[in-house]
Scaffold this active site. Sequence first.
Site, mmCIF file in Angstrom:
data_model
loop_
_atom_site.group_PDB
_atom_site.id
_atom_site.type_symbol
_atom_site.label_atom_id
_atom_site.label_comp_id
_atom_site.label_asym_id
_atom_site.label_seq_id
_atom_site.Cartn_x
_atom_site.Cartn_y
_atom_site.Cartn_z
ATOM 1 N N HIS A 102 93.746 40.343 35.278
ATOM 2 C CA HIS A 102 93.392 38.971 35.679
ATOM 3 C C HIS A 102 92.308 38.463 34.722
ATOM 4 C CE1 HIS A 102 91.856 35.595 37.982
ATOM 5 N NE2 HIS A 102 92.974 35.640 38.678
ATOM 6 N N ASN A 105 96.119 35.623 45.881
ATOM 7 C CA ASN A 105 94.953 36.379 45.430
ATOM 8 C C ASN A 105 93.726 35.835 46.154
ATOM 9 O OD1 ASN A 105 92.859 37.586 44.084
ATOM 10 N ND2 ASN A 105 93.236 36.569 42.115
ATOM 11 N N SER A 151 95.738 26.849 39.721
ATOM 12 C CA SER A 151 95.664 25.633 40.548
ATOM 13 C C SER A 151 97.001 25.248 41.175
ATOM 14 C CB SER A 151 95.063 24.472 39.744
ATOM 15 O OG SER A 151 93.737 24.784 39.364
ATOM 16 N N GLU A 163 89.690 36.864 35.179
ATOM 17 C CA GLU A 163 88.305 37.089 35.622
ATOM 18 C C GLU A 163 87.871 38.523 35.310
ATOM 19 O OE1 GLU A 163 88.848 35.663 39.626
ATOM 20 O OE2 GLU A 163 89.124 33.641 38.828
ATOM 21 N N GLU A 208 98.867 32.832 33.438
ATOM 22 C CA GLU A 208 97.758 32.119 34.066
ATOM 23 C C GLU A 208 96.853 31.550 32.973
ATOM 24 O OE1 GLU A 208 97.010 33.338 38.317
ATOM 25 O OE2 GLU A 208 95.861 34.738 37.125
ATOM 26 N N GLY A 246 91.362 27.935 39.106
ATOM 27 C CA GLY A 246 90.235 27.479 39.910
ATOM 28 C C GLY A 246 89.663 26.139 39.484
ATOM 29 N N LYS A 280 90.785 36.958 46.073
ATOM 30 C CA LYS A 280 89.547 37.198 45.301
ATOM 31 C C LYS A 280 88.445 37.783 46.213
ATOM 32 C CE LYS A 280 90.829 33.504 42.224
ATOM 33 N NZ LYS A 280 90.471 32.796 41.013
HETATM 34 C C1 PEP Z 1 94.116 33.127 40.453
HETATM 35 O O1 PEP Z 1 93.134 33.539 41.051
HETATM 36 O O2 PEP Z 1 94.853 33.914 39.858
HETATM 37 C C2 PEP Z 1 94.382 31.687 40.474
HETATM 38 C C3 PEP Z 1 95.436 31.253 39.861
HETATM 39 O O3 PEP Z 1 93.475 30.895 41.133
HETATM 40 P P1 PEP Z 1 93.688 29.342 41.549
HETATM 41 O O4 PEP Z 1 95.040 29.243 42.200
HETATM 42 O O5 PEP Z 1 92.583 29.050 42.482
HETATM 43 O O6 PEP Z 1 93.651 28.546 40.287
#
Ligand code: PEP
Length: 250
Positions: free
Chosen positions: A95, A9, A212, A97, A167, A173, A11
């Site tokens: 997601h 992803n 992460s 976000e 997630e 992040g 983003k």
């Molecule tokens: C994500 O954007 O879904 C995500 C898991 O980000 P990160 O790997 O940076 O934690």
Amino acid sequence: MRKFLIAGNWKMNGTRDSAVQLADEIVRGLEPSEQLEILVCPPFIFLLEVARRLKNSRLLLGAQDICADDNGAYTGEVSGSMLREAECRYVIVGHSERRSLYAENDSLVARKFIAAQNAGLIPILCVGETLEQRQNGQTHAVVLGQLNAVLEVAGLQAFGHAVMAYEPVWAIGTGKNATPEQAQEVHASIRASLGSRDAKIASRIRLLYGGSVKAANAAELLKMPDIDGGLVGGASLEAKEFLAICKAAG
Ligand code: PEP
């Protein structure tokens, strides 16, 4: 046998040039593995350009979001049929976000999930708890609640053509991933919940872990029995790191 899926992803990052370069580097670095699907999800504006770079490669394309409606007066939105035209095969829905920054609720997420399937896309349904919810012992209730909200509207059979991503919000992040045991526990509960309704769907659905993930922790997360791949944010923006994660899965 479930095929591992590693999804990047990107983003809202990069430029047209950096997106093309990243796609090219990943394509060049991929090693063949029958048991692995790899997918990148660039920003909408770069989809067509990246799709061109992926032609004749085994790297797949996905989008980060979708409109719940297919056409009409929805200023700023992008529909499932448009994403199909841009060669997308998958789309991320729900997601965290989108849920927290753009107020997407369970019912909108369910409509997006259905819109994706109606357009011939495979939705990657994201679920996950906040740190506060985890500390209050609500992890399973939150995650299964997010799943049930989509199940009720889309129906069980829809999960025969879907992917889910666990997630935890506190891991996205932050550099602080869930431990393999924490992730496995939630994945097992998602699979058990689906399994109580349909054993075949539960055993076939791919459950990705996101939060992460990096090359240094991918192998130990991916070796857990109910983790079928990863949804990778930050670490998917560097070809070398992303390829190392793919290698850990393959
Ligand atoms: C994500 O954007 O879904 C995500 C898991 O980000 P990160 O790997 O940076 O934690």
